[in-house]
Design an enzyme around this catalytic site. Structure first.
Site, PDB file in Angstrom:
ATOM      1  N   GLY A 189       3.955   6.068 -14.732  1.00 14.40           N
ATOM      2  CA  GLY A 189       3.488   5.829 -16.094  1.00 14.40           C
ATOM      3  C   GLY A 189       3.288   4.372 -16.452  1.00 14.40           C
ATOM      4  N   GLY A 207       5.198   2.810  -9.222  1.00 16.34           N
ATOM      5  CA  GLY A 207       6.293   1.918  -8.895  1.00 16.34           C
ATOM      6  C   GLY A 207       7.443   2.619  -8.190  1.00 16.34           C
ATOM      7  N   GLU A 267      -4.228   5.100  -6.597  1.00 16.28           N
ATOM      8  CA  GLU A 267      -4.650   3.925  -7.372  1.00 16.28           C
ATOM      9  C   GLU A 267      -6.146   3.631  -7.289  1.00 16.28           C
ATOM     10  OE1 GLU A 267      -0.253   3.481  -6.869  1.00 16.28           O
ATOM     11  OE2 GLU A 267      -1.929   4.143  -5.610  1.00 16.28           O
ATOM     12  N   ASP A 325      -0.276  -0.890  -4.095  1.00 15.29           N
ATOM     13  CA  ASP A 325       0.512  -2.100  -3.884  1.00 15.29           C
ATOM     14  C   ASP A 325       1.976  -1.721  -3.611  1.00 15.29           C
ATOM     15  OD1 ASP A 325       0.967  -1.271  -6.489  1.00 15.29           O
ATOM     16  OD2 ASP A 325       0.860  -3.255  -7.373  1.00 15.29           O
TER      17      ASP A 325
END
Length: 354
Positions: A34, A83, A106, A114
């Site tokens: 999120g 993340g 992504e 990343d």
């Protein structure tokens, strides 16, 4: 939360009473990613630097996880995206379940994978990392285990017993005996050793993946996949997988695809800290939108307006030049570069986690 987690990781390393770190999600997901929606909302509010600050904190936390001297057990029961991937996959023990769903989508948002992905994706078998990074394909728990993203697969019904065993036995062990082998043996007692893969799993198509995703450019990869469609021995299941893979590539941001492929290829010969510094450069360039504003457009179309029809600019792979891509990999000005904390144990813990 990112700052607090970093503080806790550093504190636990210095605490002789802390034998291991258990990381798990609250609710039905480990982490659903999120943070991207939050970055976009702050951008609309006029806070143009918020995304870069979040990126700095997240990649620094990822580095602390990757170099942590204490064993970390991440329980990945549910969605693992964004993340959450960085702070789990880069740790030592990754416990998947039948509920696990891993993906790095992504590129479909005009961003790029990343959180250290150019390090760990580039170290998956063959060119499976390029396949996952470029297409954003989803994996279940058994697939995560088979490719190395997970170290164990534990039925969700046994997670309570696993956590209880880890805590009680680590508490009674000495610091010297509570090592990686000790923790791994406890998890092994609750694990499924050889779970069967779904017959439609992409891991059953590694010959095609290696053949196509080893090509030097995104255009060549796409061309190779389209050529596979015309082969006479392609069965129905193979046709469906090829069509889905090709569609994923064609729907994603052309700029993101080219950035992603180059990032993973560079990651093959770089250490974790080098990968994170490079990923931060790219992330800052992406969010600043000097060459392409695809990240803003992807967030608008997928997360905000939800019309699912992003208008990418450049609109096709052939319009993305090498000079454009070079811009994203160039050093940042002055003191803008990511400054990772000094870690004396990097060589021991950050190399070859997978």
């Amino acid at each position: 939360m990112l700052s607090r987690l970093s503080q806790l990781f550093l504190a636990y390393e210095d605490d002789a009473n802390a034998k291991l770190i258990i990381l798990k999600g609250k609710g039905r997901a480990f982490c659903a990613g999120g943070d991207v929606a939050t970055v976009h909302r702050r951008f609309l509010e006029g806070n143009l630097k918020f995304g870069e600050k979040i990126g700095e904190k997240l990649l620094t936390l990822t580095y602390l996880v990757a170099t942590c001297s204490k064993p970390q057990v991440s329980i990945l029961n549910g969605i693992v995206m964004g993340g959450g991937v960085g702070i789990s996959v880069n740790g030592k023990f990754r416990v998947a379940t039948e509920n696990s769903i891993f993906a790095m989508p992504e590129n479909s948002l005009g961003l790029f994978p990343d959180v250290g992905s150019s390090y760990f994706l580039s170290r998956l078998p063959g060119f499976f990392g390029e396949y996952l990074g470029l297409t954003g394909a989803r994996l279940d728990g058994a697939e995560m285990l088979a490719c190395g993203l997970a170290t164990h697969l534990v039925p969700s019904a046994k997670l309570f017993l696993l956590e209880k065993a880890l805590i009680s036995r680590a508490a009674s062990a000495t610091s010297s005996s509570c090592g990686l082998a000790f923790i791994s043996a406890i998890i092994d007692e609750h694990s499924l050793q050889q779970p069967a893969l779904n017959e439609k799993s992409a891991l059953n198509k590694m010959d095609v993946i290696d053949k196509c995703f080893s090509r030097p450019t995104v255009e060549d990869i796409l061309s190779a996949l389209e050529k596979e469609v015309t082969t006479t021995d392609a069965n129905k299941a193979g046709d469906e997988w090829l069509a889905s893979t090709i569609q994923s590539l064609k729907k994603a941001s052309p700029m993101s695809l080219k950035i992603c492929l180059r990032s993973i290829r560079e990651g093959r010969v770089q250490a974790m800290d080098e990968c994170l510094v490079r990923e931060y450069r790219i992330a800052c360039r992406v969010m600043r939108g000097q060459i392409s504003k695809d990240f803003r457009e992807g967030c608008r179309a997928i997360l905000w307006d939800k019309d699912q029809k992003p208008k990418w600019k450049p609109s096709s792979l052939d319009l993305v030049t090498e000079h454009m891509v070079d811009h994203y990999f160039s050093r940042l000005d002055g003191d803008e570069e990511l400054k990772l904390p000094q870690r004396c144990n990097l060589k021991v813990f950050a190399n070859a986690k997978l």
